[in-house]
Design an enzyme around this catalytic site. Structure first.
Site, short mmCIF file in Angstrom:
data_model
loop_
_atom_site.label_atom_id
_atom_site.label_comp_id
_atom_site.label_asym_id
_atom_site.label_seq_id
_atom_site.Cartn_x
_atom_site.Cartn_y
_atom_site.Cartn_z
N SER A 208 78.30 73.83 81.72
CA SER A 208 79.38 74.80 81.60
C SER A 208 79.64 75.61 82.87
O SER A 208 80.69 76.20 83.01
CB SER A 208 79.09 75.75 80.45
OG SER A 208 77.91 76.46 80.69
N HIS A 236 80.31 71.58 75.25
CA HIS A 236 81.50 71.56 76.11
C HIS A 236 82.08 70.16 76.21
O HIS A 236 82.61 69.77 77.26
CB HIS A 236 81.16 72.13 77.50
CG HIS A 236 80.77 73.57 77.42
ND1 HIS A 236 81.68 74.61 77.36
CD2 HIS A 236 79.55 74.15 77.32
CE1 HIS A 236 81.04 75.75 77.26
NE2 HIS A 236 79.74 75.51 77.24
N LYS A 267 83.54 76.46 69.67
CA LYS A 267 84.34 76.31 70.89
C LYS A 267 85.60 75.49 70.54
O LYS A 267 86.52 76.05 69.98
CB LYS A 267 83.50 75.69 72.00
CG LYS A 267 82.27 76.56 72.37
CD LYS A 267 81.62 76.13 73.65
CE LYS A 267 80.21 76.69 73.82
NZ LYS A 267 80.09 78.14 73.90
#
Ligand code: PLP
Length: 420
Positions: A208, A236, A267
């Protein structure tokens, strides 16, 4: 002392005002806390929080003014955090299944929607089963201790996320830290670890801070050669990397070589909260028996389950949202490179604008906000010394105009501060 006065001023000292604990130990603790806090301020590593007065999305209103700010620092990669269907699914789950379970899963905290979501996650990743946690931090905290014994070894990329590092600390396996994405170092450590029963290589799928992607093909080849298992943290990557958004393993063609995936629902998958492990059924069965954050923490609230479940439905119906994000990422990266900036990583919506100097990153980020662009500067100790940067995160719900305004603001601010 002024802080005590500030608290009194805020609460007026009347009924309901916070009570300061009395006694020598409490006073000693307060002095120590104040000096720690001063230390953090003095080191320049204080993290302050901007208060948002609107929904999460590409355009924000900040508390105390600041409307129409374009947001480039959320992990809302697919823009599902405020998607109308995701919100509706949350409201329906809230109404039908209530606010929460007031229980852990194995006592009386499992509803049909929890089982349905676990089944959907496993299907999405093409794995045998899945288990939900309150967060991916918890999933990472729970897996290594439940799985690995003192007879085993875990090999972890040095830049893995803090939650993987903490999870590994909790287990009794023999620990190896290999240099970031360095396959020679990993191989040397795998050779050393041959004496143990199991070997588990643990890596973020996408990192990240740098927007770089783990060399999973090579990792899986080494794992095969040295009879090791592969674990990836896909926080991610889930929902948008790979042709149908399954993640890094799909992107790099190794879906059948990665044994365990941990990821987040907080996320790209709706952005509410929650995490999970997906992988072989006996592993998931073992986690339900032994994983402490699962056994000793409340069930995911129905509204949160509703969000994630709808987000997965949307992604399994079509990959149009993920493709739109990829196109915008490409637009941002190529325009910034043309303007003369160095962007770390490749093809990932995390686009770190490399600046080097910590002060420069901080003043430029502040100046970007003055121009209506919300980005955050990162410096040591979050990233290595001399590698300060402003991290930009692209979302499917940014318009081309949003992207272009961001590039224009960077160009102006970069020229002003001598970064270009
Ligand atoms: N792993 C990685 C790589 C992350 O970036 C994060 C969140 O920042 C986590 C784990 C923790 O996820 P969660 O917010 O679901 O606890």
């Amino acid at each position: 002392m002024w802080r005590v006065a500030a608290v009194r001023a805020r609460w007026g000292g009347g009924a309901g005002a916070p009570r300061a604990a009395s006694g020598a130990a409490a006073a000693q603790l307060r002095r120590w806390l104040e000096s720690e806090l001063e230390g953090i301020r003095g080191a320049g590593t204080w993290k302050s929080e901007r208060i948002i007065a609107s929904r999460q999305g590409p355009h924000l209103r900040l508390a105390g003014g600041g409307a129409g700010i374009i947001n480039f620092c959320a992990n809302n990669y697919l823009g599902l955090s405020s998607h109308p269907e995701v919100i509706r699914a949350a409201v329906e789950a809230l109404e039908k299944f209530g606010a929460g379970l007031s229980s852990v899963r194995f006592i009386c905290g499992t509803q049909s929607i929890h089982k349905d979501l676990e089944e959907k996650i496993a299907r999405f990743h093409q794995r045998e089963d899945a288990i939900l946690y309150a967060s991916c931090f918890d999933a990472n905290a729970g897996i290594f201790e439940a799985l690995l014994t003192p007879e085993d070894a875990v090999l972890s990329d040095e830049l893995n996320h803090a939650s993987i590092i903490d999870g590994i600390r909790l287990c009794k396996a023999n620990k190896y830290r290999y240099k970031h994405m360095d396959m020679q170092d990993l191989e040397a450590k795998l050779k050393e670890a041959q004496k143990y029963r199991l070997r588990l290589v643990a890596t973020d799928g996408a990192f990240s801070m740098d927007g770089d992607i783990a060399p999973l093909r090579e990792i899986c080849q080494l794992a095969q050669k040295y009879n090791a298992l592969v674990f990836i943290d896909e926080c991610h990557a889930t929902g948008f990397l790979g042709p149908s958004g399954r993640g890094t393993d799909e992107l790099l063609g190794v879906m059948d070589k990665v044994t365990i995936i941990n990821s987040t629902l907080g996320k790209a998958l709706g952005g509410a909260a929650g995490g999970y492990t997906t992988g072989p059924k006996p592993l998931i069965d073992l986690l339900r028996q032994r994983s402490r954050p699962y056994l000793f923490s409340n069930s995911l609230p129905p509204a949160v389950v509703g969000c994630a479940s709808k987000a997965l439905d949307l992604l399994m119906e079509s990959n149009a949202i993920a493709q739109s994000m990829a196109a915008k990422t490409q637009r941002f990266r190529s325009k910034m490179a043309a303007a003369g900036f160095t962007i770390s990583g490749k093809d990932h919506p995390i686009c770190p604008v490399m600046l080097g100097d910590a002060r420069l990153a901080s003043v430029m980020a502040e100046d970007m906000l003055n121009r209506g662009i919300y980005v955050i500067g990162f410096s040591y100790p979050v990233v290595p010394k001399g590698k300060a940067r402003i991290r930009v995160q692209i979302s499917a719900v940014h318009s081309d105009e949003d992207i272009d305004r961001c590039v224009e603001a960077f160009t102006e601010v970069g020229r002003k501060h001598g970064a270009l």
